[in-house]
Design a protein around this motif. Sequence first.
Motif, short mmCIF file in Angstrom:
data_model
loop_
_atom_site.label_atom_id
_atom_site.label_comp_id
_atom_site.label_asym_id
_atom_site.label_seq_id
_atom_site.Cartn_x
_atom_site.Cartn_y
_atom_site.Cartn_z
N SER A 199 2.47 -4.71 0.79
CA SER A 199 2.74 -3.28 0.68
C SER A 199 3.70 -2.79 1.75
O SER A 199 4.15 -1.65 1.70
N GLN A 259 -9.62 -5.30 3.08
CA GLN A 259 -9.53 -3.88 2.82
C GLN A 259 -8.97 -3.23 4.08
O GLN A 259 -9.50 -3.43 5.18
N TRP A 302 -7.04 0.40 0.90
CA TRP A 302 -6.39 -0.40 -0.14
C TRP A 302 -6.66 -1.87 0.13
O TRP A 302 -7.02 -2.25 1.23
#
Length: 72
Positions: free
Chosen positions: A17, A32, A42
């Motif tokens: 990400s 997480q 996320w």
Amino acid sequence: MNLFIPKIGDLVYDEASRKVGQAMGHEGPHWQLRPVGGGREWDALGPIRPPTDAERLSAGVAVANARSRSGL
């Protein structure tokens, strides 16, 4: 193979990400992460690693900017 295993609460960089987050736990191979300054968690689907000093600083500046815009 990713040998980096953070402790809960450590800042990490999620390469998939391209964001810095705080390690909150893991389920199987996925960590997480929570955004620096709070927010929705996320799943880090790619490799994670310790953030560079620049990445850590950038995340902190983003939090400070958000707080100044909200008046907190």
